[in-house]
Scaffold this motif. Structure first.
Motif, short mmCIF file in Angstrom:
data_model
loop_
_atom_site.label_atom_id
_atom_site.label_comp_id
_atom_site.label_asym_id
_atom_site.label_seq_id
_atom_site.Cartn_x
_atom_site.Cartn_y
_atom_site.Cartn_z
N ALA A 135 -3.68 -10.30 -0.69
CA ALA A 135 -5.05 -11.24 0.63
C ALA A 135 -4.87 -10.34 1.37
N ALA A 136 -3.24 -10.42 1.68
CA ALA A 136 -3.08 -9.69 2.86
C ALA A 136 -3.55 -8.25 3.15
N ALA A 137 -3.28 -7.83 2.19
CA ALA A 137 -3.42 -6.00 1.98
C ALA A 137 -5.34 -6.07 1.96
N CYS A 138 -5.61 -6.50 1.07
CA CYS A 138 -7.05 -6.15 0.54
C CYS A 138 -8.06 -7.03 1.02
N TYR A 139 -7.66 -8.18 1.65
CA TYR A 139 -8.73 -9.84 1.69
C TYR A 139 -9.02 -9.56 2.96
N TRP A 140 -8.31 -9.89 3.86
CA TRP A 140 -8.63 -10.56 5.01
C TRP A 140 -8.53 -9.65 6.39
N PRO A 141 -7.60 -8.15 5.20
CA PRO A 141 -8.43 -6.97 6.83
C PRO A 141 -9.75 -7.01 7.19
N TYR A 142 -10.22 -6.76 5.55
CA TYR A 142 -11.25 -6.45 5.40
C TYR A 142 -12.56 -7.60 6.62
N HIS A 143 -12.12 -9.15 6.22
CA HIS A 143 -12.84 -10.48 7.23
C HIS A 143 -12.67 -10.42 8.52
N MET A 165 0.66 -1.65 -0.27
CA MET A 165 -0.07 0.68 -0.30
C MET A 165 0.69 1.17 -0.05
N GLN A 166 0.02 2.01 -0.23
CA GLN A 166 1.17 3.44 -1.04
C GLN A 166 0.58 4.94 -0.27
N ALA A 167 0.80 5.89 0.06
CA ALA A 167 -0.14 6.89 0.27
C ALA A 167 -1.15 6.92 -0.76
N GLY A 168 -2.31 7.36 -0.39
CA GLY A 168 -3.24 7.75 -1.35
C GLY A 168 -4.42 6.83 -1.49
N ASP A 169 -3.99 5.72 -1.38
CA ASP A 169 -4.65 4.60 -1.15
C ASP A 169 -5.38 3.88 0.25
N PRO A 170 -7.08 4.23 -0.05
CA PRO A 170 -7.63 3.40 0.87
C PRO A 170 -7.72 2.64 1.80
N PRO A 171 -7.97 2.60 3.28
CA PRO A 171 -8.09 1.48 3.45
C PRO A 171 -8.77 0.58 2.86
N PRO A 172 -8.32 -0.50 3.76
CA PRO A 172 -9.38 -2.14 2.90
C PRO A 172 -10.06 -2.61 3.94
N PHE A 173 -10.83 -1.49 4.62
CA PHE A 173 -12.10 -1.68 4.58
C PHE A 173 -12.72 -0.45 5.55
N THR A 174 -13.48 -0.37 5.59
CA THR A 174 -14.49 1.05 6.62
C THR A 174 -15.80 0.57 7.19
N VAL A 175 -15.26 0.64 8.46
CA VAL A 175 -16.19 0.96 9.94
C VAL A 175 -17.53 1.67 9.99
N VAL A 176 -18.44 1.41 10.03
CA VAL A 176 -19.28 3.80 9.63
C VAL A 176 -20.69 3.03 11.66
N ASN A 177 -20.41 3.20 11.92
CA ASN A 177 -21.57 3.39 13.48
C ASN A 177 -20.89 2.24 14.07
N PRO A 178 -20.02 2.24 14.48
CA PRO A 178 -19.55 0.46 15.29
C PRO A 178 -19.95 0.02 16.86
N LEU A 179 -21.00 1.98 17.44
CA LEU A 179 -21.09 1.41 18.29
C LEU A 179 -22.90 1.56 18.71
N GLY A 180 -23.35 0.96 17.00
CA GLY A 180 -25.04 1.44 16.87
C GLY A 180 -25.86 0.49 17.21
N ARG A 181 -26.73 0.77 17.63
CA ARG A 181 -27.33 0.41 18.68
C ARG A 181 -28.36 -1.09 17.78
N ALA A 182 -28.58 -1.21 16.81
CA ALA A 182 -29.62 -2.07 15.79
C ALA A 182 -28.86 -3.86 16.86
N LYS A 183 -29.88 -4.64 16.80
CA LYS A 183 -28.98 -5.94 16.55
C LYS A 183 -29.25 -5.94 14.89
N VAL A 184 -28.09 -5.43 14.31
CA VAL A 184 -28.32 -5.84 12.45
C VAL A 184 -26.67 -5.43 12.32
#
Ligand code: ZN
Length: 258
Positions: free
Chosen positions: A116-124, A1-20
């Motif tokens: 796989a190490a940079a883009c797949y497993w971090p997401y999972h 990964m280089q500067a300017g690359d996005p992260p391999p995942f984004t977590v939104v609203n991690p403390l959201g209260r829904a059971k979903v």
């Protein structure tokens, strides 16, 4: 990964209260800079082969409405498909729906392992961590996997507005198919245009099934959800179709459907 690359995942609203937990395997069309667009034009990457058009926007809208955490992948499915088992031919395809992917034509094992190490497993690992947070709170959440499909494939127009994909766990899928058709008059595909009973899907099989969590995969037709207005319309449809299902406390009991 280089500067300017996005992260391999984004977590939104991690403390959201829904059971979903919402997940979106094909949220992004980004390619790590070092891979030089996999030899494709921006135009090709922006097509359905590069990502699930509309799926990330709909995931974010539902996350906001439900106050639910969401995990979204950071890179194009052509870099590595997060909903495939590593090593399958469709994991890093050399051709996708008739479009040759030059950057995948002669991949070495080392190159594939690096992706796989940079883009797949971090997401999972992010999906696992989100489910671990629920578990630590004593909650067995519903897991909803958001996808979209191209309206025309192999010369055939696909009639479904929405596809509901499920294998053995009927808890979300069966009532959802009924509600989407009854409440909104949608043409709903039951394991169409793809089936969750073929061996291809990885994410729900890997994360939700072994934990006994109620789960479903939704496929939205891209000409319906490809605009901001379409996203809001389908968020309304899904919100009302899910509401009577998610309100049932019996849903949130782990059960293994093997
Ligand atoms: Zn998808």
């Amino acid at each position: 990964m280089q500067a300017g690359d996005p992260p391999p995942f984004t977590v939104v609203n991690p403390l959201g209260r829904a059971k979903v937990l919402l997940i979106c395997d094909h949220a992004s069309r980004a390619v790590p800079r070092v891979l030089e667009n996999l030899g494709l034009s921006d135009t090709d990457l922006a097509k359905h082969v590069g990502w699930d058009i509309g799926a990330a926007a709909l995931t974010l809208e539902l996350s906001r409405r439900w106050d639910a955490p969401a995990v979204l992948s950071g890179f194009s499915r052509l870099v590595v498909d997060c909903n495939r088992t590593l090593g399958e031919p469709t994991s890093m395809p050399a051709v996708s729906d008739g479009i040759a992917v030059p950057g995948n034509a002669r991949l070495t094992d080392e190159q594939a392992a690096a992706r796989a190490a940079a883009c797949y497993w971090p997401y999972h690992e992010a999906v696992s961590a989100a489910l671990d947070r629920f578990a630590a709170a004593g909650v067995a959440p519903a897991v909803v996997s958001m996808h979209s499909f191209t309206p025309r494939m192999n010369g055939m127009d696909r009639p479904w507005h929405v596809g509901v994909l499920w294998d053995k766990d009927p808890r979300l899928a069966v009532p959802l198919i009924a509600n989407l058709a009854r409440l909104h008059g949608l043409t709903v595909g039951d394991n169409e245009p793809y089936s969750a009973r073929d061996p291809h899907g990885f994410t729900l099989r890997h994360h939700a099934q072994p934990r006994g969590l109620p789960h479903v995969l939704l496929e939205m037709r891209q000409d319906e959800v490809g605009t901001d207005a379409g996203v809001l319309r389908y968020a309304d449809f899904l919100e009302t179709a899910f509401a009577p299902i998610l309100v049932d406390p019996a849903l949130y009991r782990p059960a293994l459907y093997m």
